[in-house]
Structure formats: structure tokens, C-alpha cells
Design a protein around this motif. Structure first.
Motif, PDB file in Angstrom:
ATOM      1  N   ALA A 119       0.848  -1.207   0.000  1.00  0.00           N
ATOM      2  CA  ALA A 119       0.000   0.000   0.000  1.00  0.00           C
ATOM      3  C   ALA A 119       0.878   1.250   0.000  1.00  0.00           C
ATOM      4  O   ALA A 119       0.543   2.248  -0.646  1.00  0.00           O
ATOM      5  CB  ALA A 119      -0.930  -0.015   1.211  1.00  0.00           C
ATOM      6  N   CYS A 120       2.003   1.210   0.719  1.00  0.00           N
ATOM      7  CA  CYS A 120       2.929   2.353   0.705  1.00  0.00           C
ATOM      8  C   CYS A 120       3.573   2.498  -0.672  1.00  0.00           C
ATOM      9  O   CYS A 120       3.721   3.615  -1.179  1.00  0.00           O
ATOM     10  CB  CYS A 120       4.015   2.181   1.765  1.00  0.00           C
ATOM     11  N   ARG A 121       3.951   1.382  -1.252  1.00  0.00           N
ATOM     12  CA  ARG A 121       4.526   1.414  -2.609  1.00  0.00           C
ATOM     13  C   ARG A 121       3.550   2.092  -3.571  1.00  0.00           C
ATOM     14  O   ARG A 121       3.952   2.881  -4.422  1.00  0.00           O
ATOM     15  CB  ARG A 121       4.826  -0.023  -3.060  1.00  0.00           C
ATOM     16  N   ALA A 122       2.263   1.784  -3.400  1.00  0.00           N
ATOM     17  CA  ALA A 122       1.243   2.314  -4.311  1.00  0.00           C
ATOM     18  C   ALA A 122       1.024   3.821  -4.121  1.00  0.00           C
ATOM     19  O   ALA A 122       0.404   4.466  -4.962  1.00  0.00           O
ATOM     20  CB  ALA A 122      -0.078   1.564  -4.120  1.00  0.00           C
ATOM     21  N   ASP A 126       6.094   3.478  -8.886  1.00  0.00           N
ATOM     22  CA  ASP A 126       6.783   2.256  -8.473  1.00  0.00           C
ATOM     23  C   ASP A 126       8.290   2.439  -8.297  1.00  0.00           C
ATOM     24  O   ASP A 126       8.879   1.997  -7.323  1.00  0.00           O
ATOM     25  CB  ASP A 126       6.502   1.155  -9.497  1.00  0.00           C
ATOM     26  N   ALA A 127       8.920   3.139  -9.240  1.00  0.00           N
ATOM     27  CA  ALA A 127      10.379   3.267  -9.217  1.00  0.00           C
ATOM     28  C   ALA A 127      10.872   4.058  -8.012  1.00  0.00           C
ATOM     29  O   ALA A 127      12.022   3.923  -7.599  1.00  0.00           O
ATOM     30  CB  ALA A 127      10.856   3.929 -10.501  1.00  0.00           C
ATOM     31  N   ASN A 128      10.012   4.897  -7.451  1.00  0.00           N
ATOM     32  CA  ASN A 128      10.433   5.762  -6.345  1.00  0.00           C
ATOM     33  C   ASN A 128      10.266   5.115  -4.976  1.00  0.00           C
ATOM     34  O   ASN A 128      10.498   5.759  -3.953  1.00  0.00           O
ATOM     35  CB  ASN A 128       9.666   7.088  -6.379  1.00  0.00           C
ATOM     36  N   PHE A 129       9.844   3.863  -4.936  1.00  0.00           N
ATOM     37  CA  PHE A 129       9.727   3.119  -3.680  1.00  0.00           C
ATOM     38  C   PHE A 129      10.751   1.987  -3.737  1.00  0.00           C
ATOM     39  O   PHE A 129      10.634   1.059  -4.540  1.00  0.00           O
ATOM     40  CB  PHE A 129       8.304   2.552  -3.519  1.00  0.00           C
ATOM     41  N   ILE A 130      11.750   2.098  -2.897  1.00  0.00           N
ATOM     42  CA  ILE A 130      12.854   1.134  -2.940  1.00  0.00           C
ATOM     43  C   ILE A 130      12.791   0.297  -1.669  1.00  0.00           C
ATOM     44  O   ILE A 130      13.080   0.779  -0.572  1.00  0.00           O
ATOM     45  CB  ILE A 130      14.192   1.894  -3.059  1.00  0.00           C
ATOM     46  N   GLU A 131      12.355  -0.945  -1.832  1.00  0.00           N
ATOM     47  CA  GLU A 131      12.153  -1.808  -0.664  1.00  0.00           C
ATOM     48  C   GLU A 131      13.445  -2.575  -0.375  1.00  0.00           C
ATOM     49  O   GLU A 131      13.994  -3.245  -1.244  1.00  0.00           O
ATOM     50  CB  GLU A 131      10.996  -2.778  -0.948  1.00  0.00           C
ATOM     51  N   VAL A 132      13.911  -2.430   0.852  1.00  0.00           N
ATOM     52  CA  VAL A 132      15.153  -3.094   1.267  1.00  0.00           C
ATOM     53  C   VAL A 132      14.791  -4.140   2.325  1.00  0.00           C
ATOM     54  O   VAL A 132      14.235  -3.807   3.373  1.00  0.00           O
ATOM     55  CB  VAL A 132      16.143  -2.077   1.887  1.00  0.00           C
ATOM     56  N   PHE A 133      15.099  -5.385   2.026  1.00  0.00           N
ATOM     57  CA  PHE A 133      14.776  -6.469   2.958  1.00  0.00           C
ATOM     58  C   PHE A 133      16.012  -6.848   3.772  1.00  0.00           C
ATOM     59  O   PHE A 133      17.016  -7.281   3.224  1.00  0.00           O
ATOM     60  CB  PHE A 133      14.262  -7.684   2.161  1.00  0.00           C
ATOM     61  N   MET A 134      15.913  -6.672   5.100  1.00  0.00           N
ATOM     62  CA  MET A 134      16.979  -7.127   5.993  1.00  0.00           C
ATOM     63  C   MET A 134      16.760  -8.634   6.174  1.00  0.00           C
ATOM     64  O   MET A 134      16.039  -9.069   7.075  1.00  0.00           O
ATOM     65  CB  MET A 134      16.895  -6.415   7.342  1.00  0.00           C
ATOM     66  N   ASN A 135      17.376  -9.391   5.299  1.00  0.00           N
ATOM     67  CA  ASN A 135      17.125 -10.833   5.209  1.00  0.00           C
ATOM     68  C   ASN A 135      18.022 -11.598   6.182  1.00  0.00           C
ATOM     69  O   ASN A 135      18.913 -12.341   5.769  1.00  0.00           O
ATOM     70  CB  ASN A 135      17.363 -11.255   3.754  1.00  0.00           C
ATOM     71  N   MET A 136      17.786 -11.349   7.472  1.00  0.00           N
ATOM     72  CA  MET A 136      18.616 -11.977   8.520  1.00  0.00           C
ATOM     73  C   MET A 136      17.816 -13.092   9.197  1.00  0.00           C
ATOM     74  O   MET A 136      16.644 -12.889   9.539  1.00  0.00           O
ATOM     75  CB  MET A 136      19.001 -10.941   9.587  1.00  0.00           C
ATOM     76  N   PRO A 137      18.456 -14.243   9.412  1.00  0.00           N
ATOM     77  CA  PRO A 137      17.735 -15.335  10.078  1.00  0.00           C
ATOM     78  C   PRO A 137      17.279 -14.920  11.481  1.00  0.00           C
ATOM     79  O   PRO A 137      17.953 -14.129  12.158  1.00  0.00           O
ATOM     80  CB  PRO A 137      18.790 -16.450  10.174  1.00  0.00           C
ATOM     81  N   LEU A 138      16.132 -15.483  11.885  1.00  0.00           N
ATOM     82  CA  LEU A 138      15.592 -15.195  13.223  1.00  0.00           C
ATOM     83  C   LEU A 138      16.647 -15.465  14.305  1.00  0.00           C
ATOM     84  O   LEU A 138      16.773 -14.687  15.262  1.00  0.00           O
ATOM     85  CB  LEU A 138      14.335 -16.055  13.457  1.00  0.00           C
ATOM     86  N   GLU A 139      17.421 -16.548  14.133  1.00  0.00           N
ATOM     87  CA  GLU A 139      18.423 -16.907  15.162  1.00  0.00           C
ATOM     88  C   GLU A 139      19.441 -15.776  15.349  1.00  0.00           C
ATOM     89  O   GLU A 139      19.888 -15.519  16.469  1.00  0.00           O
ATOM     90  CB  GLU A 139      19.199 -18.184  14.787  1.00  0.00           C
ATOM     91  N   VAL A 140      19.800 -15.122  14.246  1.00  0.00           N
ATOM     92  CA  VAL A 140      20.770 -14.009  14.342  1.00  0.00           C
ATOM     93  C   VAL A 140      20.143 -12.842  15.110  1.00  0.00           C
ATOM     94  O   VAL A 140      20.746 -12.281  16.033  1.00  0.00           O
ATOM     95  CB  VAL A 140      21.229 -13.557  12.924  1.00  0.00           C
ATOM     96  N   CYS A 141      18.918 -12.496  14.734  1.00  0.00           N
ATOM     97  CA  CYS A 141      18.222 -11.359  15.380  1.00  0.00           C
ATOM     98  C   CYS A 141      18.018 -11.657  16.866  1.00  0.00           C
ATOM     99  O   CYS A 141      18.259 -10.802  17.729  1.00  0.00           O
ATOM    100  CB  CYS A 141      16.872 -11.113  14.711  1.00  0.00           C
ATOM    101  N   GLU A 142      17.599 -12.888  17.136  1.00  0.00           N
ATOM    102  CA  GLU A 142      17.326 -13.272  18.524  1.00  0.00           C
ATOM    103  C   GLU A 142      18.625 -13.329  19.330  1.00  0.00           C
ATOM    104  O   GLU A 142      18.659 -12.965  20.505  1.00  0.00           O
ATOM    105  CB  GLU A 142      16.606 -14.631  18.546  1.00  0.00           C
TER     106      GLU A 142
END
Ligand SMILES: Nc1ncnc2c1ncn2[C@@H]1O[C@H](COP(=O)(O)OS(=O)(=O)O)[C@@H](OP(=O)(O)O)[C@H]1O
Ligand SMILES: Nc1ncnc2c1ncn2[C@@H]1O[C@H](COP(=O)(O)OP(=O)(O)O)[C@@H](O)[C@H]1O
Length: 207
Positions: A119-122, A126-142
Motif C-alpha cells: 500500500a505504501c509502494r502504491a 513504483d520506481a520511487n519506492f525502494i524496498e530493502v529487505f533485511m534478510n537476517m535469520p531469526l536466530e541471528v536477530c534473537e
């Protein structure tokens, strides 16, 4: 007679100075860098490192961090699904205004539900919304758990904690994926570098 706002009777007022003129003034393209991921995945760390790197290059950016926004604009919101949705919606609206002002707006929130991020992207092109995924395993975060919240959640003293007893829906098509290489997390400066390269290659650092 109704005194509440009625969209049917509210009209958009256009000003003469537009986004393109503002961007020309500061030689950059307004956009939203939306950082999503689990608690402890490094969202705030990346947001601050990116903000500093852009600043040192003479680029105007501003960070909207979930923790901080919840102290003011969103202080009446909790962590129910409805409140999280409203939290994301409000930050999306503010970020869109910043982008329209010509800034590189860095929003760092768990934003666990895909439909809310979409909804935020919309709200932007489209090009002005740059989604960055912090793709870290739960074990690392925990394992990091700097605020002791995972410990509380595991002990059943904090209910509805993302990744433990509340869902996190990873992006399906994000622009930038930040992940470990051979079990090693990139440094804050490397993470920021990855985003700056994307912004540079896609023309955001010039008007
Ligand atoms: N139940 C629950 N679930 C997740 N997180 C919780 C919760 N309760 C408090 N916190 C703290 O709030 C920070 C997340 O706020 P956000 O606004 O980013 O969350 S959300 O996007 O609305 O889901 C989050 O900050 P980060 O650790 O920086 O992500 C936590 O410190
Ligand atoms: N790239 C990284 N390498 C090592 N530690 C990190 C990295 N990014 C963040 N951290 C550490 O992990 C913890 C959580 O980071 P933070 O940015 O607060 O995450 P979030 O905002 O997603 O909750 C902090 O103690 C931070 O110093």
C-alpha cells in the motif's frame, strides 16, 4: 450538518513550485527507501549509516524510524494487526510527502505485513519506492536481542512479538536484499554502500 471531513467536498490545491523544480534545486530525486525486517535485523543501523553516507555526499535525507515515530506521531498505536497497519499507513503518507519535497526518505520499520508495504509502494510511482529487505535469520536477530524483547517474548511475558507469535511476511520482489555471506553479516558501511550503489545506478543522486 456534518462537521467531519467529507472527501467529496475537499479539493486538491496545486502550488506553482513542483517536485521537479525542488529536485533541481538540491540535485537529487526524491524517493522512499523502505527498510523492512525483524526486530534486531539491523534496520536502524542501516538507516543511520545510509543517512550519514548520503549526508557526506551532499544529499538530503531523513530517517523515519519505527521506534522514534512511535514516540510522537504514532504514540497512540500499539502492536495489534490494525495498529501496525495504521502505523505503516501514516509513515507511508509522511514518507511520500518527504519524497515529494525532494528528499531521500529512509523509513525503517518492521512493517511485517506485505499488503501494508505494498500500500505504501502504491502511494508513489513504483520506481520511487525502494524496498530493502533485511534478510537476517531469526536466530541471528534473537541472538543480538539488544533490548531483551525476544527473551521476554520467549518467556511469554511479551505477547504478539514479530517472528515469535506474530507473523513476518518477507518481500516477494524487493529492490535490495541484505543478507549474510558465508554466515557473515555485511558491516553497516557495506550495507549502506549496497543501497547507495542502487540509488546512484538508478539516477536518484542527481536531478
Ligand atoms: N510486539 C512487538 N512486536 C514487534 N516489535 C515490538 C513489539 N513490542 C515492542 N516492539 C518494539 O517496537 C519496535 C517496532 O516498531 P515498528 O513501528 O517498526 O513495528 S511495526 O512496523 O508496526 O510492526 C521494535 O523495534 P526494532 O527492534 O527496532 O524493530 C521493538 O523494539
Ligand atoms: N551489520 C551488522 N553487523 C553486526 N551487528 C549489527 C549489524 N547491524 C546491526 N547490528 C547490531 O544488531 C543490533 C540490532 O540492530 P538494530 O539496527 O537496532 O536492528 P533493528 O532496528 O532492526 O531492530 C544492534 O545491537 C546493532 O549494533
Amino acid at each position: 450538518m456534518s462537521v467531519t471531513g467529507n472527501p467529496a467536498n475537499v479539493f486538491w490545491h496545486e502550488c506553482t513550485v513542483g517536485k521537479a523544480e525542488r529536485q533541481k534545486l538540491i540535485n537529487q530525486q526524491g524517493c522512499v527507501v523502505w527498510i523492512t525486517g525483524l526486530s534486531g535485523s539491523g534496520k536502524s543501523t542501516l538507516a543511520c549509516s545510509l543517512d550519514r553516507e548520503l549526508h557526506s555526499r551532499g544529499k538530503l535525507s531523513y530517517v523515519l524510524d519505527g521506534d522514534n515515530v512511535r514516540h510522537g506521531l504514532n504514540k497512540n498505536l500499539g502492536f495489534s494487526p490494525e495498529d501496525r497497519t495504521e502505523n505503516i499507513r501514516r509513515v507511508g503518507e509522511v514518507a511520500t510527502l518527504f519524497a515529494d519535497a525532494g528528499l531521500i526518505c529512509i523509513a525503517s520499520l518492521i512493517s511485517p505485513y506485505r499488503k501494508d508495504r505494498d500500500a505504501c509502494r502504491a502511494m508513489l510511482t513504483d520506481a520511487n519506492f525502494i524496498e530493502v529487505f533485511m534478510n537476517m535469520p531469526l536466530e541471528v536477530c534473537e541472538g543480538r536481542d539488544p533490548k531483551g524483547l525476544y527473551k521476554l517474548a520467549r518467556a511469554g511475558k511479551l505477547k504478539g512479538f514479530t517472528g515469535i507469535d506474530d507473523p513476518y511476511e518477507p518481500p516477494l520482489n524487493c529492490e535490495i536484499n541484505i543478507e549474510q555471506k558465508d554466515g557473515v553479516c555485511p558491516t553497516p558501511s557495506e550495507m549502506a554502500g549496497q543501497v547507495v550503489s542502487y540509488l546512484d545506478e538508478n539516477g536518484f543522486l542527481h536531478a
